[in-house]
Each structure stands twice: as C-alpha cells, then as structure tokens.
Design an enzyme around this catalytic site. Structure first.
Site, PDB file in Angstrom:
ATOM      1  N   LYS A 131      17.176  21.109 -11.091  1.00  0.00           N
ATOM      2  CA  LYS A 131      16.464  19.842 -11.282  1.00  0.00           C
ATOM      3  C   LYS A 131      17.273  18.799 -12.047  1.00  0.00           C
ATOM      4  O   LYS A 131      17.949  19.109 -13.016  1.00  0.00           O
ATOM      5  CB  LYS A 131      15.150  20.069 -12.047  1.00  0.00           C
ATOM      6  CG  LYS A 131      14.104  20.863 -11.306  1.00  0.00           C
ATOM      7  CD  LYS A 131      13.523  20.167 -10.096  1.00  0.00           C
ATOM      8  CE  LYS A 131      12.642  18.989 -10.444  1.00  0.00           C
ATOM      9  NZ  LYS A 131      11.453  19.368 -11.210  1.00  0.00           N
ATOM     10  N   GLU A 159      10.202   8.225 -16.626  1.00  0.00           N
ATOM     11  CA  GLU A 159       8.828   8.699 -16.816  1.00  0.00           C
ATOM     12  C   GLU A 159       8.321   8.339 -18.209  1.00  0.00           C
ATOM     13  O   GLU A 159       7.176   7.929 -18.392  1.00  0.00           O
ATOM     14  CB  GLU A 159       8.759  10.213 -16.624  1.00  0.00           C
ATOM     15  CG  GLU A 159       9.097  10.673 -15.218  1.00  0.00           C
ATOM     16  CD  GLU A 159       9.374  12.169 -15.199  1.00  0.00           C
ATOM     17  OE1 GLU A 159       8.401  12.939 -15.219  1.00  0.00           O
ATOM     18  OE2 GLU A 159      10.556  12.574 -15.206  1.00  0.00           O
ATOM     19  N   SER A 182      15.726  20.626 -16.306  1.00  0.00           N
ATOM     20  CA  SER A 182      14.535  21.457 -16.497  1.00  0.00           C
ATOM     21  C   SER A 182      14.948  22.742 -17.203  1.00  0.00           C
ATOM     22  O   SER A 182      16.041  23.260 -16.988  1.00  0.00           O
ATOM     23  CB  SER A 182      13.933  21.787 -15.129  1.00  0.00           C
ATOM     24  OG  SER A 182      13.198  22.988 -15.181  1.00  0.00           O
ATOM     25  N   HIS A 184       0.837  -1.219   0.000  1.00  0.00           N
ATOM     26  CA  HIS A 184       0.000   0.000   0.000  1.00  0.00           C
ATOM     27  C   HIS A 184       0.863   1.258   0.000  1.00  0.00           C
ATOM     28  O   HIS A 184       0.454   2.306   0.478  1.00  0.00           O
ATOM     29  CB  HIS A 184      -0.954   0.029   1.200  1.00  0.00           C
ATOM     30  CG  HIS A 184      -1.712  -1.244   1.389  1.00  0.00           C
ATOM     31  ND1 HIS A 184      -2.900  -1.510   0.758  1.00  0.00           N
ATOM     32  CD2 HIS A 184      -1.418  -2.368   2.109  1.00  0.00           C
ATOM     33  CE1 HIS A 184      -3.330  -2.727   1.092  1.00  0.00           C
ATOM     34  NE2 HIS A 184      -2.431  -3.283   1.906  1.00  0.00           N
TER      35      HIS A 184
END
Ligand code: ARG
Length: 505
Positions: free
Chosen positions: A296, A303, A290, A169
């Site tokens: 970043k 992704e 970024s 979970h």
C-alpha cells in the site's frame, strides 16, 4: 501546538490585577478553570505592541508624565524584544497574558509600571491584542494560499493540452483539460486569499480607548492609538468596541472556507490516485504506508487534510455560538474566542503547506486520462450542439443524440467510430458527416469549447495569465504591508521621538 498544558500551576498565589475588595483567595479549582494564560500566552507580542501604543498615546496626551511614560515604553520594548527572541517564556501563575505583562513590567521598572493601565481595561486591551495577532496570522495565511495557488498554476502551464473527462455527479461528463481542472482549484485558493484580506481589513478598527465599555474621563486620544497601530480608525462606540467579535467571525469563516476548499482538493488527490481512477501517483515523499499491507501507498496527507476541514468549521461555529445571545458588552464567555482562532489559523497554515506539497508531488498519467475519455460518450453533448447549430431546437437535438448514443452502445463503438452512412441516416441535417465524426473526438471537443472560461487550450492559456495577475495582486499586497508605526519605532529604538515615523499627524 498544544496550548492547554502550559507551565505554571494556578493556585491561591496566582497573580491578578484585582483583589482589593476580596476577603479571600479564589478557590484553586475556580482559578484553574478561569485563567487564560495557558492559552493566551500566544498573544504576548501582539499585546505588548498594543501596550506600547497605549503608553505612547498616554504620553502624547499628557495623561501620564514623561518620566513614567519613558520608563514604561522602554520597559515594554525590552519585554517585546525578549519575548520575540524567545529569551523570555510567557507562563506562570498569572491570570492571563495581560496580567503577566503588567507584572513583568512592574518588576522591571518599578512603580511607574502601575500607571500603564490608566484609561484602559483588559476588555479593550484583549480585543486589540487579538486583532493585531489575527492580522499577522492572516498575512501568513495569505502568503501560503498564494504559494499553493502558484504551485497549481505552474503545473497547469504544462497541461493545457492534457485531456481528461470532467465529471458531474462523479459521472464522466465532457472533455476538459488537466490545466483547467487544476486552475479551478487555484481560483478557489486565490478567492480564499482575497477573503482573508477582507478579514484583515475588518480587524482594522481599534478598540483602545473604550476602556471597560464607557470610554474614559481622561483626555485620551483613541485616534492617536489607532494611528500608532496602523489601524484604520477607532471604534465610534465604546460599547460596540468591547462587545464586537465580527473580525474574528469573519476570519474564522475565511479559515473554514479555506479548509472546505482544501478538503475538495484533497478528495481530488484521493480519487485520482486510487487504482480505479489511476490519473496520478503520489511521489513517495507525499504518501504513507500500511502496517499490514506491504504494497500500500496511501494518500494519507490528503485524507488528513480532508479530515481537518471539520475542525475549522467547528471553530467558526464555536465562536458564533459563543457570541450568540450575549448581552452587551464584554462577558467572560468572550475569553473563548481565542482558542477557536488559534486552532483555525494553526490548521489553515499547516494545511495550505500540505496542499502545496500534494500539488507538487502528483505524477500524472496522461494515458489513463485519455483512456477515461473512451467508453462514456463524453462528446454526446457536442453532437447535440452540432444539431442545434444546424437549426434543430436543442431539446430535440438532445433526444436525437440519445438515439445516436444508443446505436453506438449497441455496436460497442465510440461515437466517432460510427460509420458515415449510419450517422448520416441518424442525423441527416448535418451535411458533412465526415467532419462531424472528427468533431466527436475528445481532442476536437476540447478545442471547440473556446467560450470565455472554457477548457480550450487557447482559452486556458489566457486564463493562466489572468490567474497569474491575480496572484501578483496577492503578492503585491503582501509586499506593501507596513508594520504598525509604533512597532517600527520600537525596532528603531525611537519610541520617544517627537513624531513617530510613519504616523501621519
Ligand atoms: N482574559 C480575558 C479574555 O481573554 C481578558 C479580559 C478580561 N476582562 C475582564 N473583565 N475579566 O477575554
């Protein structure tokens, strides 16, 4: 690869394999819409191999004379050599790759080329080409899945003792090891390789000889065609042969599942490299920046990998919907089978490569993993298990342990930091309270979970050997693959040999 914008515009002059009964040309809009050469050019080499087998079978059965067949075999072989070398571009105005091949052949060898299509239809021709193409792509995908699994296994070897929380979970549950965690993904990749191999096998029925759907009145030998192609057997039913796309559906399911698994691996990378988890950093070679936030380092490859799983699932659904409700036998809807397969294999092969680079470029932070083992009472289950071992029914042990967790929470300490007297009062059934406190440390819990498949380092070392054996199985399968006998003969320039080597008579 963009398969939509291939050179060559469709038009009234587009080559086709029919037209005798047509009074006028097809409307250019219709022609452009129905042509498949803009994408099925990718089948050219596979189709040429299928053509070689068909031609050789026609020679062996005496359906066409030796002179014509030898011209056809040599012509096809020369086309195949040039297509594979990239010296001959497949494209132009032809209706599809089959038309292109027949036109090229006839331009090259003259009228004998017009005999190749004896006892054949594009319906069985396209089906055999797609199968051969699929088999070659599966072989590549299996090799890539094996390499990805190998990378995970290699990294696991060094981390059998690296403890971190395992999650259920997405809440910290019980201690596990990094090796165990990485191996869980490796087993998925190995299962994927096995599934892809099964789809390879399914693609081993040979549709040649089915013709349009009614077989042939010529004395053809479909078993010989299958044998020349290194396929298991011909289809026992000519209607099934041209209508069936099970092999494509199985391959697409295998591809979809590869991508679903990779999306879960990718998600792991995204989570672990977040500041919140901090279990790993990606080396710069596997991260992207970024345009506005200079600090970043985004896990973009992961992704995109996660994102691409959607298209492979879409490819599977697309084929299933295409086939659903189709009347037997061949229908032009089936022309839509190809782009789904092309896209799925392109996606799977590229993604497996990326998944492997991600596996290799994670830099793990053992301290962050160790800190995550604190503050979440991840050994509470161990306490309940100790109570159960002391004779307390597990359900009662579970409740009693809940009270111990509450006591530790109130004092803001770990379970193993409770005092001996406190713990003795809460769980008097356990005689050696000092030993119990030690057993509640995460490392002790890890070592104690030595059931088969469990995370104890000694178990995981054994598991690594098991995974390595499975990996060897995949590698052996790859090493033992043989090219189709007819392809072998083409390479050796002995297409007219009395017996084609490798083809058992
Ligand atoms: N381009 C077609 C396909 O991809 C080849 C088979 C065409 N057969 C036919 N009867 N029109 O399926």
């Amino acid at each position: 690869m963009n398969t939509r914008n291939q050179p060559g515009s469709a038009g009234p002059s587009a080559a086709r394999l029919w037209g005798g009964a047509f009074a006028s040309d097809v409307d250019p809009v219709i022609d452009a819409y129905t042509r498949s050469l803009p994408f099925d050019h990718r089948l050219a080499a596979a189709d040429l191999v299928g053509c070689l087998a068909h031609a050789r079978m026609l020679l062996d059965t005496g359906v066409i004379d030796r002179e014509s067949s030898s011209a056809i075999l040599e012509g096809l072989s020369s086309l195949l050599r040039r297509v594979e070398a990239g010296d001959l571009q497949v494209g132009g105005a032809d209706e599809d790759v089959h038309t292109w091949i027949e036109r090229q052949l006839t331009e090259e060898i003259g009228d004998s080329g017009r005999r190749l299509h004896t006892a054949r239809s594009r319906n069985d021709q396209t089906a055999v080409a797609l199968r051969l193409w699929q088999r070659a792509e599966i072989e590549r995908a299996v090799a890539l899945a094996a390499e990805f699994a190998a990378a995970l296994i290699e990294r696991a070897r060094r981390h059998t003792g690296t403890a971190l929380p395992g999650y259920t979970h997405l809440q910290r549950g019980q201690p596990t090891s990094l090796a165990q965690h990485l191996l869980a993904h490796a087993w998925s990749a190995l299962a994927d390789a096995g599934r892809l191999r099964r789809a390879h096998r399914t693609a081993g029925l040979c549709p040649l000889g089915a013709g349009a759907m009614a077989g042939s009145p010529h004395p053809i030998d479909p078993h010989r065609s299958a044998e020349l192609l290194g396929m298991e057997a011909p289809y026992p039913n000519a209607m099934w042969a041209v209508a069936d796309r099970d092999y494509a559906a199985e391959a697409l399911f295998a591809c979809a599942l590869v991508m679903v698994h990779l999306s879960r691996w990718a998600e792991e990378v995204v989570l672990w490299t977040s500041s919140e988890f901090g279990f790993a950093r990606l080396q710069d070679r596997a991260a992207k920046g970024s345009s506005i936030m200079p600090q970043k380092k985004n896990p973009e490859p992961a992704e995109i990998l996660r994102g691409k799983s959607g298209r492979a699932v879409g490819d599977l659904v697309s084929l299933l919907v295409t086939v659903k409700g189709l009347p037997l036998t061949y229908n032009s809807d089936l022309q839509e089978d190809k782009e789904a397969l092309f896209d799925a294999f392109d996606t799977v092969q590229a993604s497996l490569g990326v998944a492997k680079v991600l596996a290799e470029s994670l830099e793990f932070d053992r301290d962050a993993m160790a800190s995550a083992l604190e503050g979440a009472y991840v050994t509470a289950t161990d306490l309940a298990d100790h109570l159960a071992m002391a004779g307390v029914p597990f359900r009662s042990a579970h409740e009693r342990t809940g009270a111990v967790v509450r006591a530790a929470e109130e004092r803001s300490v770990e379970l193993w930091q409770l005092s001996v007297s406190e713990l003795r009062e809460l769980v008097p059934e356990i005689e050696d309270t000092g030993a119990l406190l030690a057993a509640l440390r995460p490392e002790a819990s890890l070592a104690a979970h030595r059931s088969y498949g469990g995370p104890a380092p000694e178990r995981v070392i054994g598991q690594i050997e098991l995974a390595a054996e499975r990996l060897e199985e995949e590698r052996r399968w790859l090493a033992e693959l043989e090219p189709p006998p007819i392809y072998h003969a083409h390479l050796g320039g002995d297409l007219l040999a009395e017996a084609i080597p490798g083809a058992g008579e």
